[in-house]
Design a protein around this motif. Structure first.
Motif, PDB file in Angstrom:
ATOM      1  N   PHE A 540      51.284  43.167  61.418  1.00  0.00           N
ATOM      2  CA  PHE A 540      50.000  42.935  62.072  1.00  0.00           C
ATOM      3  C   PHE A 540      48.880  42.509  61.116  1.00  0.00           C
ATOM      4  O   PHE A 540      48.133  41.572  61.398  1.00  0.00           O
ATOM      5  CB  PHE A 540      49.555  44.188  62.843  1.00  0.00           C
ATOM      6  N   ASN A 541      48.712  43.215  59.996  1.00  0.00           N
ATOM      7  CA  ASN A 541      47.579  42.909  59.125  1.00  0.00           C
ATOM      8  C   ASN A 541      47.630  41.486  58.584  1.00  0.00           C
ATOM      9  O   ASN A 541      46.583  40.865  58.355  1.00  0.00           O
ATOM     10  CB  ASN A 541      47.507  43.911  57.968  1.00  0.00           C
ATOM     11  N   MET A 542      48.827  40.975  58.375  1.00  0.00           N
ATOM     12  CA  MET A 542      48.963  39.586  57.925  1.00  0.00           C
ATOM     13  C   MET A 542      48.797  38.625  59.102  1.00  0.00           C
ATOM     14  O   MET A 542      48.166  37.574  58.978  1.00  0.00           O
ATOM     15  CB  MET A 542      50.328  39.362  57.277  1.00  0.00           C
ATOM     16  N   PHE A 543      49.344  38.983  60.254  1.00  0.00           N
ATOM     17  CA  PHE A 543      49.297  38.100  61.420  1.00  0.00           C
ATOM     18  C   PHE A 543      47.874  37.928  61.948  1.00  0.00           C
ATOM     19  O   PHE A 543      47.501  36.835  62.392  1.00  0.00           O
ATOM     20  CB  PHE A 543      50.197  38.658  62.528  1.00  0.00           C
ATOM     21  N   LEU A 544      47.066  38.981  61.894  1.00  0.00           N
ATOM     22  CA  LEU A 544      45.740  38.933  62.510  1.00  0.00           C
ATOM     23  C   LEU A 544      44.790  37.980  61.792  1.00  0.00           C
ATOM     24  O   LEU A 544      43.791  37.552  62.367  1.00  0.00           O
ATOM     25  CB  LEU A 544      45.143  40.340  62.567  1.00  0.00           C
ATOM     26  N   ASP A 545      45.070  37.663  60.560  1.00  0.00           N
ATOM     27  CA  ASP A 545      44.312  36.621  59.850  1.00  0.00           C
ATOM     28  C   ASP A 545      45.201  36.026  58.767  1.00  0.00           C
ATOM     29  O   ASP A 545      45.016  36.291  57.568  1.00  0.00           O
ATOM     30  CB  ASP A 545      43.020  37.184  59.253  1.00  0.00           C
ATOM     31  N   PRO A 546      46.162  35.193  59.151  1.00  0.00           N
ATOM     32  CA  PRO A 546      47.122  34.660  58.178  1.00  0.00           C
ATOM     33  C   PRO A 546      46.485  33.773  57.124  1.00  0.00           C
ATOM     34  O   PRO A 546      46.933  33.763  55.966  1.00  0.00           O
ATOM     35  CB  PRO A 546      48.112  33.888  59.049  1.00  0.00           C
ATOM     36  N   PHE A 547      45.449  33.031  57.489  1.00  0.00           N
ATOM     37  CA  PHE A 547      44.815  32.150  56.514  1.00  0.00           C
ATOM     38  C   PHE A 547      44.058  32.959  55.460  1.00  0.00           C
ATOM     39  O   PHE A 547      44.003  32.571  54.290  1.00  0.00           O
ATOM     40  CB  PHE A 547      43.899  31.158  57.220  1.00  0.00           C
ATOM     41  N   ALA A 548      43.481  34.080  55.863  1.00  0.00           N
ATOM     42  CA  ALA A 548      42.846  34.968  54.889  1.00  0.00           C
ATOM     43  C   ALA A 548      43.902  35.566  53.962  1.00  0.00           C
ATOM     44  O   ALA A 548      43.704  35.649  52.739  1.00  0.00           O
ATOM     45  CB  ALA A 548      42.080  36.074  55.603  1.00  0.00           C
TER      46      ALA A 548
END
Length: 710
Positions: A540-548
């Motif tokens: 989730f933590n990567m998916f919720l802002d993948p570009f960040a």
């Protein structure tokens, strides 16, 4: 609704989206007979939006006409849909079901509400008539809306929407629905209307319509080629609807006058009635009634905070560390999930000589809404740390804010978070336990300051909520020469990516501990983004802002990753709860125990809470960063990785091993789970740095007791 409406004849008021009422009517057709009438604030039939207009004849070269003259009021979206009003647009199909239910409907649309602005004269009269607690509360809320309005047109663009509908409805009901809706406040007219749910041509299949596309049998057995089968607006800038510098083409949510079989005869309020007293500065009859009713002593509120508690006082707890040698400076970046709050309690218990928590950054792109920041303030108040600043991060993930109107944006990734049970609803209340925390004097407020770009100062600009970058820059100025910051992230990496890309301070970051990410080593080793079935391997933590995430991992910072697989190894509720039961019952142990017990119980009893173990694993980063790794018996490895960020829902957020990348990331592989649970519980049970105020009940007692006796 079932319980209430089953009891007998009733009237229903709808002042928002129609979803709840539509589901009720579709699921309980036998109870329709008990609904005498439905009153709706929403829609625009013949209305002409008076806002977004250019002065004079509109020929000024410096003025671009916006929503002026539109049927609707979607000021964020008039280039795509100039016809809809917000309440109907929120769920057009639901509004269609309500309108076509066969139950008599009275509509109070923009046609009428556009004629009853909050005028300056009314505002001044309201300010002078605040004789009840509820009148005072409503005025202060209205004043804050005025003071934070984005331009100087508040008195011509803010209307009495829902309150006016309530007044019209009550007046009609008092007249027993006689004389074609005759009432004190609005002129009425019958019209034949419908709610547009899709756009012509009907019967197309372009991937926009969830009722038809990809289905052999349409949902709700809808008719192929019927009024629901056309193109459905897919976003703020739907290319089939969007007209740059012009009026959009889509009509989703339009309460449109029609003829034929789809028309429903509806009683419509068309205009607010003038005040019978022509000498009054308040030129609408409803203005007088509104102030009279709100200030009536009948059924008035009994108290506010200061009268409920005779010795109410606001106290800030700020410890004195002048004689202490403070430990490594740490910034905690959290998204306010349940696990993050447990991690925060843990960090606040680590001796300040070991870990100096300098600030908290909040990422509202994760498991909670921005306003949940109040719970952080309450936890800090409970633990006697009102000195720790809290900065609010961006409400949209990178590249998700709208380019035309940045305050709105896309929810491409955030939509993966459940909005109800097990998601936003529970995070915002901390699973029902937030109200047990003592109330901090610090709150999220709408207060603002010209100094920070606001159009005007509010009454208390000093109470403005600081932003993440402001807090980051302010704590850097307090660092000792040669010192660097350690960052722990427990959510999407939005704020950290912004620090990297918009400041020149990355060199002042010593280490970054990232809780999140999943390195899949087999097809069966899946991630945890359970709400997006097509994305099997992201966390989730990567998916919720993948570009960040991609930005952070390519930054060259010293990163330690605490991945999902390792978190899962310490995600056993029975063991951690057992260990907490064996420890000293400090206030923080009691609260954390209740919270974890709540999560475990929900996980065992309801399918919507199957993912609660995810939050338990989020505590690991705080423990690993703060404690002696030897005691945890931890093992790590270094791997070169990359984050997928392509704008593709089924791939974004996945972490891949990248042998071509020179710089590796340290990966936490294992910890001794028995030692981990023991260290965690013992730290919370330590009487040092324990709560300054145990719970809300203690605070209530304090507020009822004279200061000299506390």
């Amino acid at each position: 609704m079932i319980e209430t409406i089953s009891k007998g004849p009733i009237n229903v008021f709808i002042t928002g989206v129609h979803t709840n009422v539509a589901i009720f009517l579709m699921s309980n057709p036998h109870l329709k007979k008990n609904v005498e009438h439905i009153y709706v604030m929403g829609g625009g039939v013949r209305s002409q939006n008076p806002t977004g207009c250019c002065p004079g004849n509109g020929n000024s070269s410096s003025c671009q006409t916006r929503q002026c003259g539109d049927r609707g009021n979607l000021f964020t979206d008039y280039n795509t849909n100039p016809y809809a009003e917000f309440n109907i647009f929120g769920d057009p199909f639901a509004a269609y079901q309500v309108l076509h239910s066969g139950i008599p409907v009275t509509l109070v649309p923009l046609d009428a509400t556009n004629t009853i602005q909050i005028t300056e004269e009314f505002f001044k009269a309201f300010e002078a008539n605040r004789g009840t607690y509820e009148a005072e509360y409503c005025f202060q809320s209205l004043k804050m809306s005025r003071d934070t309005w984005f331009d100087d047109q508040f008195y011509t663009s803010y209307f009495m929407w829902d309150s006016f509908m309530s007044g019209v409805a009550v007046s009609i009901m008092r007249n027993s629905h006689k004389n074609n809706g005759e009432n004190e406040f609005a002129e009425m007219e019958y019209m034949d209307i419908t709610v547009v749910t899709s756009n012509k041509p009907y019967g197309i299949s372009n991937g926009s319509n969830p009722f038809f596309d990809g289905l052999k049998v349409p949902k709700f057995k809808l008719m192929k080629g019927g009024v629901h089968s056309g193109h459905v607006q897919t976003g703020l800038r739907d290319p089939l609807c969007f007209v740059e510098n012009g009026k959009g083409k889509c009509e989703d949510g339009y309460t449109k006058e029609v003829t034929g079989p789809d028309a429903v005869r509806v009683l419509v309020a068309t205009k607010a009635k003038a005040n019978k007293d022509v000498s009054s500065k308040l030129d609408r009859e409803f203005y007088i009634s509104f102030l009279d009713v709100l200030n009536s002593p009948v059924r008035m509120g009994r108290f506010n905070r200061t009268t409920e508690f005779p010795h109410y006082r606001e106290v800030l707890f700020k410890p004195d560390f002048r004689n202490k040698m403070l430990g490594k400076p740490v910034v905690f970046d959290m998204d306010m999930s349940a696990g993050d709050f447990v991690a925060l309690f843990y960090l606040l218990k680590v001796p300040v000589e070991v870990l100096n928590l300098k600030a908290i950054l909040v990422s509202p792109t994760g498991w909670a809404n921005a306003a949940t920041i109040d719970i952080i303030y309450d936890v800090l108040h409970m633990m006697g740390r009102d000195d720790i600043p809290v900065g609010l991060g961006d409400v949209f993930a990178m590249n998700q804010s709208d380019k035309v109107f940045p305050p709105v944006g896309d929810c491409k990734y955030a939509k993966a978070i459940p909005h109800g049970s097990g998601g936003f609803l529970d995070s915002d209340t901390l699973y029902g336990l937030a109200r047990e925390l003592p109330r901090s004097p610090r709150r999220y407020t709408a207060e603002n300051s010209v100094k920070f770009g606001a159009p005007r100062d509010t009454d208390h600009p000093e109470l403005r909520q600081p932003l993440a970058l402001e807090i980051w820059n302010s704590i850097l100025r307090t660092l000792d020469p040669g010192s660097k910051i350690t960052v722990l992230t427990n959510g999407p990496l939005t704020s950290l990516a912004k620090i990297i890309t918009q400041t020149r301070t990355a060199s002042l970051i010593e280490n970054v501990y990232i809780v999140g990410g999943h390195i899949s080593r087999s097809r069966l080793n899946i991630g945890n983004v359970f709400s997006i079935p097509s994305n099997k391997y992201a966390e989730f933590n990567m998916f919720l802002d993948p570009f960040a995430a991609k930005t952070v991992f390519e930054s060259g910072l010293n990163i330690t990753l605490i991945p999902l697989d390792t978190q899962r190894k310490v995600g056993r509720f029975p063991e951690i709860l057992e260990r907490l039961q064996l420890t000293r019952k400090t206030p923080e142990v009691q609260f954390v125990n209740r919270l974890l017990f709540q999560l475990h119980t929900l996980q065992q009893t309801h399918h919507r809470y199957h993912h609660m173990g995810t939050f338990l694993g989020e505590i690991l980063g705080a423990v690993f960063m703060a404690e002696n790794h030897h005691n945890l018996k931890s093992t790590t490895e270094e791997i070169a990785i990359k984050v997928v960020a392509e704008g593709v829902e089924s791939k974004d957020g996945r972490i891949l091993i990248d042998k071509k990348r020179e710089r590796a990331v340290k990966i936490l592989k294992n910890v001794d789970h028995t030692a981990y649970y023991k260290i965690f519980a013992n730290r919370l049970a330590d009487e040092k740095q324990s709560a300054a105020l145990g719970n809300y009940d203690e605070q209530r007692i304090m507020w009822k007791t004279p200061p000299s006796r506390t």
